[in-house]
Design a protein around this motif. Structure first.
Motif, PDB file in Angstrom:
ATOM      1  N   ALA A 213     -39.928  -0.303   4.288  1.00 20.40           N
ATOM      2  CA  ALA A 213     -39.306  -0.692   3.024  1.00 20.40           C
ATOM      3  C   ALA A 213     -39.881  -2.017   2.529  1.00 20.40           C
ATOM      4  N   GLU A 214     -40.236  -2.083   1.243  1.00 22.52           N
ATOM      5  CA  GLU A 214     -40.842  -3.290   0.689  1.00 22.52           C
ATOM      6  C   GLU A 214     -39.881  -4.472   0.695  1.00 22.52           C
ATOM      7  N   ASN A 215     -38.589  -4.206   0.548  1.00 26.37           N
ATOM      8  CA  ASN A 215     -37.621  -5.300   0.450  1.00 26.37           C
ATOM      9  C   ASN A 215     -36.868  -5.526   1.749  1.00 26.37           C
ATOM     10  N   SER A 216     -37.463  -5.147   2.884  1.00 29.14           N
ATOM     11  CA  SER A 216     -36.764  -5.245   4.172  1.00 29.14           C
ATOM     12  C   SER A 216     -36.338  -6.673   4.487  1.00 29.14           C
ATOM     13  N   TYR A 217     -37.107  -7.638   4.051  1.00 30.19           N
ATOM     14  CA  TYR A 217     -36.787  -9.029   4.350  1.00 30.19           C
ATOM     15  C   TYR A 217     -35.475  -9.471   3.705  1.00 30.19           C
ATOM     16  N   GLU A 218     -35.072  -8.790   2.606  1.00 32.45           N
ATOM     17  CA  GLU A 218     -33.846  -9.172   1.906  1.00 32.45           C
ATOM     18  C   GLU A 218     -32.581  -8.818   2.685  1.00 32.45           C
ATOM     19  N   PHE A 219     -32.700  -7.887   3.621  1.00 36.37           N
ATOM     20  CA  PHE A 219     -31.505  -7.396   4.310  1.00 36.37           C
ATOM     21  C   PHE A 219     -30.880  -8.464   5.206  1.00 36.37           C
ATOM     22  N   ALA A 220     -31.647  -9.434   5.628  1.00 36.65           N
ATOM     23  CA  ALA A 220     -31.097 -10.492   6.484  1.00 36.65           C
ATOM     24  C   ALA A 220     -30.012 -11.278   5.767  1.00 36.65           C
ATOM     25  N   GLU A 221     -30.173 -11.441   4.435  1.00 39.23           N
ATOM     26  CA  GLU A 221     -29.207 -12.221   3.660  1.00 39.23           C
ATOM     27  C   GLU A 221     -27.930 -11.438   3.341  1.00 39.23           C
ATOM     28  N   MET A 222     -27.906 -10.160   3.672  1.00 36.28           N
ATOM     29  CA  MET A 222     -26.755  -9.330   3.325  1.00 36.28           C
ATOM     30  C   MET A 222     -25.716  -9.268   4.441  1.00 36.28           C
ATOM     31  N   VAL A 223     -26.131  -9.545   5.658  1.00 35.74           N
ATOM     32  CA  VAL A 223     -25.244  -9.324   6.811  1.00 35.74           C
ATOM     33  C   VAL A 223     -23.989 -10.190   6.733  1.00 35.74           C
ATOM     34  N   LYS A 224     -24.148 -11.474   6.494  1.00 34.31           N
ATOM     35  CA  LYS A 224     -23.006 -12.386   6.497  1.00 34.31           C
ATOM     36  C   LYS A 224     -21.991 -12.052   5.399  1.00 34.31           C
ATOM     37  N   PRO A 225     -22.390 -11.894   4.112  1.00 37.19           N
ATOM     38  CA  PRO A 225     -21.385 -11.565   3.090  1.00 37.19           C
ATOM     39  C   PRO A 225     -20.720 -10.206   3.314  1.00 37.19           C
ATOM     40  N   LEU A 226     -21.463  -9.259   3.898  1.00 36.05           N
ATOM     41  CA  LEU A 226     -20.855  -7.964   4.197  1.00 36.05           C
ATOM     42  C   LEU A 226     -19.790  -8.101   5.279  1.00 36.05           C
ATOM     43  N   ALA A 227     -20.079  -8.864   6.307  1.00 33.51           N
ATOM     44  CA  ALA A 227     -19.109  -9.086   7.380  1.00 33.51           C
ATOM     45  C   ALA A 227     -17.887  -9.827   6.855  1.00 33.51           C
ATOM     46  N   GLU A 228     -18.119 -10.803   5.990  1.00 32.11           N
ATOM     47  CA  GLU A 228     -16.993 -11.558   5.419  1.00 32.11           C
ATOM     48  C   GLU A 228     -16.123 -10.653   4.543  1.00 32.11           C
ATOM     49  N   THR A 229     -16.755  -9.733   3.805  1.00 28.76           N
ATOM     50  CA  THR A 229     -15.987  -8.767   3.008  1.00 28.76           C
ATOM     51  C   THR A 229     -15.151  -7.877   3.918  1.00 28.76           C
ATOM     52  N   GLY A 230     -15.758  -7.446   5.042  1.00 25.75           N
ATOM     53  CA  GLY A 230     -15.011  -6.641   6.008  1.00 25.75           C
ATOM     54  C   GLY A 230     -13.793  -7.373   6.548  1.00 25.75           C
ATOM     55  N   LEU A 231     -13.939  -8.674   6.809  1.00 32.06           N
ATOM     56  CA  LEU A 231     -12.801  -9.472   7.289  1.00 32.06           C
ATOM     57  C   LEU A 231     -11.707  -9.569   6.228  1.00 32.06           C
ATOM     58  N   LEU A 232     -12.118  -9.744   4.976  1.00 29.79           N
ATOM     59  CA  LEU A 232     -11.130  -9.806   3.894  1.00 29.79           C
ATOM     60  C   LEU A 232     -10.378  -8.480   3.766  1.00 29.79           C
ATOM     61  N   LEU A 233     -11.107  -7.381   3.856  1.00 38.20           N
ATOM     62  CA  LEU A 233     -10.470  -6.069   3.754  1.00 38.20           C
ATOM     63  C   LEU A 233      -9.537  -5.811   4.929  1.00 38.20           C
TER      64      LEU A 233
END
Length: 659
Positions: A213-233
């Motif tokens: 995937a060309e944008n694979s490097y961007e996925f590193a920045e997604m982990v933390k906000p996704l986990a924080e959203t999971g905690l909020l939910l």
């Protein structure tokens, strides 16, 4: 090979808003059907690993995340710990689940909003179905700081798709389960934990040079906000809209019992009543002049016994059902979607009104002799009030007489529109007549009395048609003549001269039920309209693509919602203030509901064209009988005069209070 459409963009920009909504509904209905499959019938026993699905999911994704993590993200550790400490009780669900159910893993029909195939089953197993539902719905809570997984842009705020509440409602309706989904917060949190783990894995493969995937490097920045959203939910207990109630049933609150009974009624309708509709329609399509035209198909009696066995019986009467008027109003709407459904639950007019009268005003002897068999469904009844020779909009014009003669009352006169009198099981009538010897006010000269139909002097003259329909399912609407009909004095209800008092008590809740049943009919008409508009092509476009038809659909939805809200307000007023104090609300809905429903049915007929007025659709019959409500429930003009009078009174009170 399946041919169709695959949408890679969640916003479905290439389709109209109406079709976009329909595609999402089709997707969620497919998910519900998938979760309704029996593993045994599919031969998939042993397909999964048995109980403990949720624990395995948390453990598996935690291991995968730990193996690929490049930095410490406290939110991921906290979310994993919360999930392990809040596993659903039992954790033993074993339904077929997809594991990666989302709109870009679905093939839709080339032209219709219909699913033809579901792709990518490599994560399928057996487990808890809410895991699939939550994963499918995760985008509703997507952090606005990051892009959608696999999408080029974040989800626009004004995306025209069904709300989460609506999709949950569709899902639960299709599965026949309650919309109160326990542990939904757990499964949404689990979905975000899973997606965050996937993102971490993509980035780990990128670091190893194994990601294409060309944008694979961007996925590193997604982990933390996704986990924080999971905690909020994980901390949320409700997933309804914060801006407004998710439905009219929440604005006018149902009781918990009301919600449970409504769910059971919906399930019963789906599983038993709707599938029998074709058989019943064909039964009544026989020659109307046949000798047995008033008999009922055996399937109706079978369904009545089934409903009684499930406790779905006499739901209209609060003293027996324990339901409020708001509770029953929504149930009545559901039964109104099929013309014979109210009878299946022993909730059909005129029996409901007559049972209310006997329950409220009948003596103990009258209740034992007539109310009990009516409640049990052993007999049916009719109500005799309207007369052919006078203007019945003013009931004081009544000419049918009742006169005391020793231990009896003698009745003479004519009645018509006595609904249900043709029913072969109809054994009794409640008759309103005028005591000519009473010198009281014009509203204290009428009485109600119980009259057995097999009594000498009572004669059924003829059935009256409604726009050509004899209405056999209802037992017809008869003209009845009374010639020196002698009835025991003990059959008089409440007392001489109290007929109007009884009538007012009878006409409150019963007419709310009429209105809600008619709104259910409007929902059926709107469904027919939308299906037809999506199927037919004129002048090179689907019907719904013509602006006038789209506007009819929109106007219909508006009319239904407005009528439902006002009817629920009237029901709530009856619950809180009683019928007498809710007179204005009751009068308003008697005007509004038939007008609104007629408007919807008329639009549906126009969309269906010639077929709309034929026997191929229920619309013509629906129109005919909804139109009668503007007369049977009292003329609009009478209700409008009453509303104006009550409004002027209320305004005068407000003015006085300010002085």
């Amino acid at each position: 090979m399946k041919h169709g459409r695959i949408f890679r963009d969640l916003t479905l920009p290439e389709v109209s808003p109406a079709e976009r909504s329909a595609l999402y509904v089709a997707m969620i209905e497919t998910l519900a059907r998938l979760h309704s499959f029996s593993l045994h019938s599919l031969g998939l026993q042993g397909y999964g690993r048995g109980p403990g699905y949720c624990r395995r999911q948390v453990t598996t994704w935690k291991k995968q995340y730990d193996a690929s993590a490049h930095v410490d993200i406290p939110a991921m550790n906290q979310l994993a710990e919360w999930l392990m400490n809040n596993l659903p009780a039992g954790d033993n669900e074993e339904n077929l689940i997809h594991g990666d159910f989302r709109i870009d893993n679905i093939i839709f029909h080339p032209r219709e909003a219909r699913v033809v195939a579901v792709l990518d089953w490599e994560l399928s197993t057996t487990g808890h179905p809410l895991a699939d539902l939550a994963y499918t719905a995760a985008f509703y809570f997507w952090p606005n700081t990051i892009k959608q997984l696999g999408q080029g842009e974040t989800l626009p705020e004004n995306l025209r798709i069904p709300s989460l509440e609506e999709l949950i409602s569709v899902y639960c309706r299709c599965r026949g389960i309650s919309t109160d989904l326990p542990n939904l917060n757990f499964f949404l949190a689990l979905s975000y934990f899973k997606i965050a783990g996937i993102c971490q894995g993509v980035y780990a493969r990128y670091l190893l040079g194994n990601s294409s995937a060309e944008n694979s490097y961007e996925f590193a920045e997604m982990v933390k906000p996704l986990a924080e959203t999971g905690l909020l939910l994980s901390k949320r207990t409700s997933f309804t809209s914060d801006a407004q109630p998710s439905g009219t049933g929440e604005l006018f609150q149902q009781t918990k019992k009301g919600q449970e009974v409504l769910l059971k009624v919906k399930r019963f309708m789906k599983q038993h009543v709707f599938p029998a509709e074709k058989e019943v329609v064909e039964y009544y399509a026989r020659d109307e002049n046949s000798l047995d035209r008033w008999t009922k198909p055996s399937v109706i009696e079978k369904l009545k016994e089934m409903a009684k066995a499930e406790g779905l019986w006499n739901l209209f009467l609060p003293a027996i059902s324990g339901l409020s008027q708001v509770d029953y109003a929504l149930i009545a709407e559901e039964t109104g979607k099929c013309f014979f459904a109210p009878e299946i639950f022993n909730c059909h007019a005129p029996d409901t009104g007559n049972m209310e009268v006997l329950h409220l005003y009948g003596s103990e002897e009258q209740k034992k002799q007539w109310l009990e068999p009516l409640l049990q469904g052993k007999i049916s009844s009719c109500f005799c009030m309207t007369e052919p020779d006078v203007a019945s909009s003013d009931a004081t014009n009544m000419e049918c007489s009742i006169q005391r003669d020793g231990d009896s009352y003698v009745i003479n006169g004519k009645k018509w529109w006595s609904s249900g009198a043709g029913n072969t099981n109809c054994k009794v009538a409640i008759v309103m007549a005028k005591n000519k010897n009473l010198s009281a006010s014009r509203y204290r000269q009428h009485s109600m009395i119980i009259v057995p139909l097999d009594i000498p002097g009572l004669k059924l003259i003829r059935p009256l048609s409604v726009f050509g329909y004899l209405d056999q399912p209802h037992g017809g609407h008869f003209e009845i003549h009374f010639n020196e009909v002698r009835v025991p004095a003990s059959n008089l209800i409440l007392g001489e001269g109290r007929g109007f008092e009884i009538a007012q008590g009878r006409l409150g809740p019963g007419r709310i039920h009429h209105c809600m049943r008619s709104i259910g009919a409007a929902e059926s008409a709107l469904q027919i309209m939308c299906e037809r508009a999506a199927q037919r092509v004129t002048f090179g476009k689907k019907l719904y693509q013509h602006e006038v038809v789209a506007h009819w659909i929109a106007e219909s939805r508006i009319a239904i919602e407005q009528a439902r809200l006002l009817t629920l307000k009237a029901a709530s007023s009856i619950d809180t203030k009683g019928s007498a104090q809710a007179r204005k609300e009751i009068a308003m809905i008697k005007v509004v509901a038939p007008r609104a429903v007629l408007k919807v049915v008329d639009y549906a007929i126009q969309v269906c064209g010639g077929a709309g007025v034929s026997q191929d659709f229920p619309l013509a019959r629906m129109f005919a009988f909804i139109r009668t409500l503007r007369i049977a429930d009292g003329p609009d003009e009478v209700h409008l005069s009453a509303i104006a009078k009550l409004e002027l009174r209320d305004q005068a009170k407000q003015l006085t209070s300010k002085m």
